[in-house]
Design an enzyme around this catalytic site. Structure first.
Site, PDB file in Angstrom:
ATOM      1  N   CYS A 134      66.289   8.690  31.016  1.00  0.00           N
ATOM      2  CA  CYS A 134      67.437   7.782  31.052  1.00  0.00           C
ATOM      3  C   CYS A 134      68.260   8.042  29.788  1.00  0.00           C
ATOM      4  O   CYS A 134      67.990   8.990  29.056  1.00  0.00           O
ATOM      5  CB  CYS A 134      66.994   6.322  31.156  1.00  0.00           C
ATOM      6  SG  CYS A 134      65.918   5.780  29.814  1.00  0.00           S
ATOM      7  N   THR A 135      69.251   7.219  29.521  1.00  0.00           N
ATOM      8  CA  THR A 135      70.201   7.505  28.443  1.00  0.00           C
ATOM      9  C   THR A 135      69.537   7.574  27.071  1.00  0.00           C
ATOM     10  O   THR A 135      69.643   8.573  26.366  1.00  0.00           O
ATOM     11  CB  THR A 135      71.321   6.446  28.420  1.00  0.00           C
ATOM     12  OG1 THR A 135      71.860   6.316  29.733  1.00  0.00           O
ATOM     13  CG2 THR A 135      72.426   6.848  27.449  1.00  0.00           C
TER      14      THR A 135
END
Length: 319
Positions: free
Chosen positions: A181-182
């Site tokens: 994810c980010t």
């Protein structure tokens, strides 16, 4: 770090116990305002998750204060240089969860989470044939950029991910699972949930896409497109070796990395589109949104009924 730009954007999170999130949020907001920071910080009993921007001096003071708080011992700040603020205001909000999964039995990453892989190890793992790569972000984030070969769960919010996995479990069975994810916070819980569901070989990208893009060894390789971020920058580059555009214009399908929100406030869907198509289609994702009486593009540009009718006619003629 060598500084060439006057501002910084800080991205960070930490799962740690905060006894009174409401009280902490109020005090932390006052502190951030005293430093003249701008950003968005979420606080829960399980920890803190934030992005904020300020000058080099302001962000240094903020990081120093956080590092001096025993609750945040070991916190890691991901730092981007910037020409100015990445936010318009400063918000610190108490929340039931840092990332919204809404599980009946919540995951505590301190007790159960997937194996952490540093960027180089994640890079090598992605190239193995018996591996499946799961993007733990939302669909619009994936559409702007993702790792080569990653699976896009058809979800609009993080809390939909467990159901999607259950409905598509055949994709994962017998595979080594990689998640990303980010910045890493969603995968801390998601990978832990996968382990609890019985998947045996689950790993997560330590520090997320942002850390991967800054790693001097991998230099963002195997990433296509850009990384969606939740501030006014919208997108940041990841792959330092090549830039492959994967985003497609909502209207024409042409390569595009420019996100706007649908002008109908009741829709507000994120769509990729060029400036030319934004004007042509009145920044609306559909005919229904174009003719909405609350269309923000029409209001903002003070378009007359005749001008709107002419635009609609032109769209119809081009079909």
């Amino acid at each position: 770090m060598a500084t060439t730009k006057p501002y910084r954007v800080l991205l960070y999170y930490m799962y740690t116990t905060i006894e009174n999130p409401e009280e902490f949020a109020a005090e932390h907001l006052a502190f951030c305002n005293s430093l003249e920071l701008k950003g968005r910080i979420l606080v829960a009993k399980e920890g803190i998750n934030g992005t904020c921007s300020g000058t080099v001096e302001q962000t240094e003071k903020y990081m120093e204060a956080m590092n001096n708080d025993p609750r945040f011992d070991g916190i890691v700040f991901k730092i981007d240089e910037a020409d100015g603020h990445a936010f318009k205001k400063m918000h610190v909000r108490p929340r039931p969860e840092l990332v919204t999964l809404r599980l009946e039995d919540d995951i505590n990453p301190h007790e159960i989470t997937g194996k952490y892989l540093e960027p180089k190890d994640f890079y090598e793992a992605m190239k193995q044939e018996d591996t499946v790569i799961i993007d733990a972000r939302n669909d619009y984030e994936f559409d702007l950029g993702h790792f080569k070969g990653a699976i896009k769960p058809d979800i609009e919010s993080f809390r939909e991910l467990p159901d999607w996995i259950r409905e598509n479990k055949e994709v994962l069975e017998g595979k080594k699972i990689l998640t990303y994810c980010t910045g890493g916070i969603r995968c801390e819980k998601f990978s832990g949930w996968l382990v609890r569901e019985g998947y045996e070989d689950v790993s997560q990208l330590h520090g997320g896409i942002v850390t991967y893009g800054k790693d001097p060894e991998v230099q963002g390789e195997l990433w296509d497109g850009q990384c969606y971020v939740f501030d006014e920058r919208i997108a940041v580059p990841v792959n330092q070796k090549e830039h492959v555009i994967v985003g497609k214009d909502h209207f024409t399908g042409e390569p595009c990395e420019r996100y706007v929100n649908c002008a109908n406030p009741e829709c507000n869907k994120k769509i990729l589109c060029s400036e030319e198509n934004e004007a042509k289609y009145l920044r609306a994702c559909s005919h229904e949104c174009r003719v909405s009486p609350r269309n923000r593009y029409v209001i903002q540009h003070e378009l007359t009924e005749e001008q709107v009718a002419a635009a609609l006619e032109k769209i119809e003629a081009g079909k």
